[in-house]
Design an enzyme around this catalytic site. Structure first.
Site, short mmCIF file in Angstrom:
data_model
loop_
_atom_site.label_atom_id
_atom_site.label_comp_id
_atom_site.label_asym_id
_atom_site.label_seq_id
_atom_site.Cartn_x
_atom_site.Cartn_y
_atom_site.Cartn_z
N ALA A 1 0.86 -1.18 0.00
CA ALA A 1 0.00 0.00 0.00
C ALA A 1 0.90 1.23 0.00
O ALA A 1 1.67 1.44 0.94
CB ALA A 1 -0.91 0.00 1.21
N GLY B 1 2.21 7.47 -1.15
CA GLY B 1 2.94 8.57 -1.76
C GLY B 1 3.85 9.27 -0.77
O GLY B 1 4.51 10.24 -1.11
N GLY B 2 3.90 8.77 0.46
CA GLY B 2 4.78 9.32 1.48
C GLY B 2 6.05 8.52 1.61
O GLY B 2 6.21 7.45 1.02
N SER C 1 5.69 4.60 3.45
CA SER C 1 5.19 3.50 2.63
C SER C 1 6.12 3.22 1.45
O SER C 1 6.22 2.09 0.98
CB SER C 1 3.77 3.78 2.14
OG SER C 1 3.73 4.95 1.35
N LEU D 1 -4.40 3.91 -2.89
CA LEU D 1 -5.84 3.95 -2.69
C LEU D 1 -6.38 5.35 -2.94
O LEU D 1 -5.96 6.31 -2.29
CB LEU D 1 -6.20 3.53 -1.27
CG LEU D 1 -5.80 2.11 -0.86
CD1 LEU D 1 -6.37 1.78 0.52
CD2 LEU D 1 -6.27 1.10 -1.88
N CYS E 1 -9.99 3.44 9.65
CA CYS E 1 -9.49 3.18 8.30
C CYS E 1 -8.68 1.89 8.26
O CYS E 1 -8.81 1.09 7.33
CB CYS E 1 -8.64 4.36 7.83
SG CYS E 1 -8.02 4.20 6.13
N GLY F 1 3.40 1.16 5.49
CA GLY F 1 4.46 1.94 6.10
C GLY F 1 4.18 2.33 7.54
O GLY F 1 4.67 3.35 8.02
N CYS G 1 -6.92 13.19 7.48
CA CYS G 1 -6.58 13.25 6.05
C CYS G 1 -7.71 13.81 5.20
O CYS G 1 -7.46 14.46 4.19
CB CYS G 1 -6.17 11.87 5.55
SG CYS G 1 -7.51 10.65 5.44
#
Length: 379
Positions: free
Chosen positions: A6, A9-10, A13, A32, A101, A125, A193
């Site tokens: 998963a 974009g950070g 992860s 996602l 989540c 991550g 988020c």
């Protein structure tokens, strides 16, 4: 193993995916899409799931040489996370959407799809350690995320991988830079988020509407102010109470109780915030089995902080698994809807996550606690 990584974009992860590749696994990256209308850009460290985040994840996948996909989970995220978040605040509770989540999206909906497609494990991550099916705190306790993972069942943990939990955050960034990943210095996401503005009260107000009620004094019952809805308050809140005059003793007032039925918000002194026992429902035991009887633990009621020694007793009420938690010393600012996570201290391997549940009741009577337990972080 076939591993689905998963990728938000950070940096976390991204390095987790890279380490899964290094370990020799057959890795596929997935981002996602959780917003029905993702913004093009983030606002500094606020927000996530933007088109920028998806692009960052894709660039990392290209560097790693792994397939990459974007999966649309926006409708599921709205139903299971956002709507539950709004409903909880309307009911006078204080939920943790990251926990929800993990429970319902990443390690349920996403993991189920991964298994259906033939993947053996899901790598994320998160800062936590997992060995022999046991969930433990991360090496970097300042970044530890075991609290928001404590809702996972033994079956879910058996298919999870947390590749970065054994490394401090500073070293993760340095590793990302060495690997040539463009996200090495990308700011961490903060706050909620799906509320990139950071204005939770405005977000809730737009969805719940105006439900006026009174702010009353815990000692006198005097009506001190009016408000537009209990969703604007949480237990332990000090600011934004709408009260003009100070308390008669000159000390700060805090939110001590919220009654969603009458719309009454009660405020009082810091002493009114002490909690000596907690009852939780939706009990989850990470081993898959509840202890035979009471167990001495450290209980944590917030993602960072709210930690105290306690004795936890598994119970069943109306056929539902629950936990009674008697504290050795009081905790403050404990709100319904929060998670209570139980740890067994272990300084060498990281505190073991024993179980968790959602708080449904608290008791401020010192007699409801225990005074014989001696549990320390280094026990």
């Amino acid at each position: 193993m076939r591993v689905l990584a998963a990728m938000s974009g950070g940096v976390d992860s991204s390095v987790a995916a890279a380490r899964a590749v290094d370990a020799g696994h057959d890795v596929v990256g997935v981002h996602l899409a959780l917003s029905t209308a993702p913004g093009a850009l983030r606002t500094g460290s606020r927000g996530c799931c933007s088109r920028e985040d998806a692009s960052d994840a894709r660039r990392v996948a290209d560097v790693l040489g792994i397939p990459f996909y974007v999966w649309d989970f926006a409708d599921r995220f709205k139903d299971d996370v956002i709507d539950e978040f709004v409903d909880a605040y309307a009911a006078g509770q204080t939920p943790n959407p990251c926990l929800t989540c993990n429970e319902k999206i990443k390690f349920s909906a996403l993991a189920q799809k991964a298994v259906a497609l033939g993947f053996d494990a899901l790598a994320t991550g998160h800062y936590a350690r997992l060995a022999d099916g046991e969930l433990r705190r991360a090496v970097d306790e300042d970044k530890d995320q075991s609290y928001v993972l404590a809702v996972l069942s033994a079956d879910q943990l058996s298919r999870a991988m947390f590749p970065i939990g054994d490394t401090p955050k500073s070293e993760i960034r340095a590793e990302a830079a060495r690997r040539g990943l463009s996200v090495a210095e990308k700011p961490d996401s903060h706050d909620i988020c799906f509320i990139p503005t950071g204005d939770t009260r405005a977000f809730l107000g737009a969805r719940i509407g105006i439900r006026p009620g009174a702010v009353v004094d815990a000692d006198t019952g005097d009506r001190l102010a009016e408000h537009d809805g209990v969703h604007g308050f949480t237990i332990g809140q000090r600011k934004g109470l709408g009260i003009e005059a100070p308390a008669t003793d000159g000390r700060p007032r805090y939110v001590t109780d919220i009654d969603p039925e009458s719309g009454t918000v009660t405020v009082g002194s810091a002493a009114h915030l002490d909690v000596w026992s907690i009852t939780v429902h939706r009990a989850v035991w990470t081993s898959g089995q509840a202890p035979d009887g009471p167990v001495d633990v450290m209980v944590q009621v917030r993602a960072h902080g709210g930690l105290a020694p306690a004795r936890a007793t598994p119970i069943e009420r109306d056929g539902h698994p629950m936990i009674d938690i008697a504290l050795t010393e009081p905790l403050t600012g404990v709100a319904k809807g929060q998670a209570a996570v139980l740890y067994l201290p272990d300084a060498d391997r990281g505190d073991l996550v024993l179980g968790s549940g959602r708080i449904v009741a608290t008791d401020s009577d010192p007699a409801s606690g225990v005074h014989t337990v001696a549990v320390g972080r280094d026990a």
